[in-house]
Design a protein around this motif. Sequence first.
Motif, short mmCIF file in Angstrom:
data_model
loop_
_atom_site.label_atom_id
_atom_site.label_comp_id
_atom_site.label_asym_id
_atom_site.label_seq_id
_atom_site.Cartn_x
_atom_site.Cartn_y
_atom_site.Cartn_z
N LYS A 378 0.81 -1.22 0.00
CA LYS A 378 0.00 0.00 0.00
C LYS A 378 0.85 1.27 0.00
O LYS A 378 0.31 2.37 0.17
CB LYS A 378 -0.92 -0.01 1.22
N ALA A 379 2.18 1.10 -0.14
CA ALA A 379 3.11 2.25 -0.18
C ALA A 379 3.15 3.02 1.13
O ALA A 379 3.53 4.19 1.16
CB ALA A 379 2.77 3.18 -1.34
N ASP A 380 2.75 2.37 2.25
CA ASP A 380 2.93 2.99 3.56
C ASP A 380 4.38 2.90 4.02
O ASP A 380 4.80 3.61 4.93
CB ASP A 380 2.02 2.31 4.60
N ALA A 381 5.14 1.98 3.44
CA ALA A 381 6.58 1.84 3.72
C ALA A 381 7.32 1.91 2.39
O ALA A 381 6.89 1.29 1.40
CB ALA A 381 6.87 0.53 4.43
N THR A 382 8.41 2.64 2.36
CA THR A 382 9.18 2.80 1.12
C THR A 382 10.53 2.11 1.18
O THR A 382 11.27 2.09 0.19
CB THR A 382 9.38 4.29 0.81
N ILE A 383 10.87 1.55 2.36
CA ILE A 383 12.12 0.81 2.54
C ILE A 383 11.76 -0.55 3.13
O ILE A 383 11.04 -0.63 4.12
CB ILE A 383 13.09 1.54 3.48
N ALA A 384 12.26 -1.61 2.54
CA ALA A 384 12.05 -2.96 3.08
C ALA A 384 13.41 -3.57 3.40
O ALA A 384 14.32 -3.54 2.57
CB ALA A 384 11.30 -3.84 2.09
N ILE A 385 13.53 -4.11 4.62
CA ILE A 385 14.77 -4.74 5.07
C ILE A 385 14.45 -6.18 5.46
O ILE A 385 13.45 -6.43 6.14
CB ILE A 385 15.37 -3.99 6.27
N GLY A 386 15.28 -7.12 5.04
CA GLY A 386 15.02 -8.50 5.43
C GLY A 386 16.06 -9.45 4.90
O GLY A 386 17.04 -9.05 4.26
N ALA A 387 15.84 -10.74 5.20
CA ALA A 387 16.71 -11.79 4.70
C ALA A 387 16.28 -12.14 3.28
O ALA A 387 15.60 -11.36 2.62
CB ALA A 387 16.64 -13.00 5.64
N ARG A 388 16.67 -13.31 2.79
CA ARG A 388 16.54 -13.59 1.35
C ARG A 388 15.12 -13.42 0.82
O ARG A 388 14.92 -12.94 -0.29
CB ARG A 388 17.07 -14.98 1.02
N SER A 389 14.07 -13.79 1.59
CA SER A 389 12.71 -13.70 1.07
C SER A 389 12.26 -12.26 0.87
O SER A 389 11.25 -12.02 0.19
CB SER A 389 11.74 -14.42 2.01
N CYS A 390 13.00 -11.30 1.41
CA CYS A 390 12.64 -9.89 1.24
C CYS A 390 12.78 -9.46 -0.22
O CYS A 390 12.25 -8.41 -0.61
CB CYS A 390 13.53 -9.03 2.13
N ILE A 391 13.48 -10.25 -1.03
CA ILE A 391 13.62 -9.90 -2.45
C ILE A 391 12.25 -9.86 -3.13
O ILE A 391 12.08 -9.24 -4.18
CB ILE A 391 14.55 -10.90 -3.18
N PHE A 392 11.23 -10.49 -2.53
CA PHE A 392 9.88 -10.51 -3.10
C PHE A 392 9.01 -9.38 -2.57
O PHE A 392 7.80 -9.38 -2.83
CB PHE A 392 9.21 -11.86 -2.81
N ALA A 393 9.57 -8.42 -1.83
CA ALA A 393 8.77 -7.33 -1.28
C ALA A 393 7.96 -6.66 -2.39
O ALA A 393 8.49 -6.37 -3.47
CB ALA A 393 9.69 -6.30 -0.61
N PRO A 394 6.66 -6.40 -2.15
CA PRO A 394 5.75 -5.98 -3.23
C PRO A 394 5.82 -4.50 -3.60
O PRO A 394 4.81 -3.79 -3.59
CB PRO A 394 4.37 -6.36 -2.67
#
Length: 825
Positions: A378-394
């Motif tokens: 929903k574009a409430d967050a513009t930065i995503a941090i995570g391990a390998r599965s974070c590559i799929f952040a929408p």
Amino acid sequence: MIPVKENLIIHHRHIVSVAVALPVHDAFSYSVPAHLAPLACPGKRVLVPFGRRRVTGYLVGPAGEPTDKIDPMEIKHILDVLDDTPLFPETMIPFFKWIAAYYMHPLGQVIHTALPAGLNLTDIAILTIGEAGVAAAASPHPSPLEKIVLSALAKGPAGIKQLQKVIDQPVSWALIHQMRQRGWIQVDRQIKARQIRPKTVRWVTVKEATPASDRLSVQRKIIRNALETEGDLSVPELKTRVPTAAALVRAMQKAGQVAVYEKTVYRDPFGDPIEPDIPPRLTEEQAEAVSVMAPLLGQGFKTVLLAGITGSGKTEVYLRLTQAALDKGLGVLVLVPEIALISQTERRFRARFGETVAVLHSGLSQGERYDQWLRIAKADATIAIGARSCIFAPFGDVGLIIVDEEHDASYKQEGGLSYNARDLAVVRARHHNALAILGSATPSVQSWYNVSVGKYETASLTRRVNRQPLPAIQTVDLAHSRDDRGIRRYITAPLQQEIQKTLDDGKQALIFLNRRGFAAFPICGQCGQPLRCKNCDISLTLHKRANAFRCHYCGFSKAAVSTCPSCGSEKIRLLGVGTEKIQEAMTQLFPEARVARMDRDTMTRKGSVVNLLKDLKHRRIDILVGTQMVAKGHDFPDITLVGVVCADLTLNFPDFRAGERTFQLLAQVAGRAGRGDQPGRVILQTYNPNHFSILAAKDQDFKAFYNQEIGFRKALGYPPFSRMIAVRISSKDSKQAAAHARALGENCRKLLAADGPYYGRIQVMGPLEAPLSRIAKHHRWQILIKSPHTAMLHRFAYELILDHRAAPAGRQIKVTVDVDPFFLM
């Protein structure tokens, strides 16, 4: 399946392509009923009929083939649209399709892997005993297994999996079908609801027409006054003022004094609040790196390898580039290799960017992960941090993708969709015309080779931020202590002396051993046989704290007081060493020191990693013993000594990357020392002090290691000079596994015939039993396929495994394809 009625007119725009979450490689065409047409858009989940079941599918666009070629009589309806808003943007669909094609994995299962767990609906068969079944159970007619099934169902309806668990043996569908035909049981299908939903909280608002305040009780007046002065409030907030607010609100709602509505809220995965930071002044090297990379944002696809020694301030460079991306309205993806590192990175980013940060990793609860996913979608967050599965952040539009510690093997997913998140970061950057930054103090051979051939650009950080030199490394030859008794074989005199000196100086020590447990090789003192797992061809490891021998592959365990399974002797000798034994040794050798351990055995509870790192930061730990979890990216200025108990454990694996992993691990763990004001020191114990990987790690010289390693790779034709695919065959039946492996091997030889397109271009190794030939009762074989021609390699593997001419595998045989394998065990 539900066929479309003859008189239904299907408009072209109402035929869509759906990828189902099942092991089938095609997308399927479905029609959208008129009442669902306004809701059906790419990125949403849909419920569709598939065979005799109803399954979750993902709407991935219009029909994959011309609609005039689709027979209206054969097409099925979508039954329901399951989401109000898309779970992923339409721009990600080409990315998912690329993954499915490259890794030879069903598209629906690729999307299922990407999405938060617990979303999909499941259609399950429920078995119920009938009157004829009750009568049959009391007669001699049923077979012994049928009697057991009927007896279990007499206690209540059950699904297949539940029934098999109760009776502790498999039940075939053939048996179920036979019992159903006899009228003994009924089979009904039910939809099992998803496990997670948006979290809602009740909010309260004052109604316009309310009684005069003198007619309200004191507590109701407090609630109404708060609502009138502060506006709508949640029930939890009102409870902080009036403990019985929940009951009072219900009564006030019934009396028409207030209205209650529900509001969706995000579950908070973060810990303590973080104070905003002040960006430090950049060093000359940091400023130069930022000035080189920042102008690349928004200018098309580019990959840059940021090679920076440990402690050189790569994270601050990431932060500055993130700010530059946000200034241009671009989303930012940040990958780190371990959940243990996410907390540290997340705190740095939240201190700089506040609530714009979301986290995605398996350490979150399902609800928290779902909420973080929605914040990004929903574009409430513009930065995503995570391990390998974070590559799929929408993200709909990504401008910057950062992969920290890009060399780390943790980016490779084992099992299921065996993707490499580092490689997918570059692919996703290409799909979004974004900038990919791969950062490491010890770059992978693959990435540095890509720099050398001009595929990647590079930026360098050669000095530590505090100007401290890299730690001095002393090697100790373990061969000299081979005859010592007890723990002194592993904790040599030089290491013990340095630990004592560090403690006397009031500093902290890190002791590294990449093997957990207490004793890694228990053998019988009578007959000499090792204690092996009953399910795997691997020795058990003693875990003293749990008082049990455990298998690190399948989880099998047996009591520590066990006798030898070969001769029955109780004389079990505990050979080998693990972090648990080293921790005990540290406690005995340094009784005044506070000793802690960081490995997979101690970091199982949620928050345990964060709590341990806090204790280390606040000097509540003097000696930290750990596995590779401690080697990656942590920054603690009071650690001045690193002791490597045995540097050779990864060096002896039958894997062409063994030398690379050894160098990277040693250089990274050595880099934990001397990051503060005091110089660091490393004691590196090894049986192979003259191996080029050990020598390069001692000198912290990546290029010296690379120059020697790349020569070996080229001579043998290993990556990066070729691509590899591992085909793995497993079965509980050793003969079936071997027979199917040999059948695949024969097909390989046919495909490699001299008159075919693959002759001389594809190399096949195997079939051979895997180095670990049995895991979790499954016998394992593998075939390695290698070629410098990527497209031809994939075509060969496709013909071998998925083509209609491929050797058919029985239900008891599992065949998996691992593209670009990292682990060949």
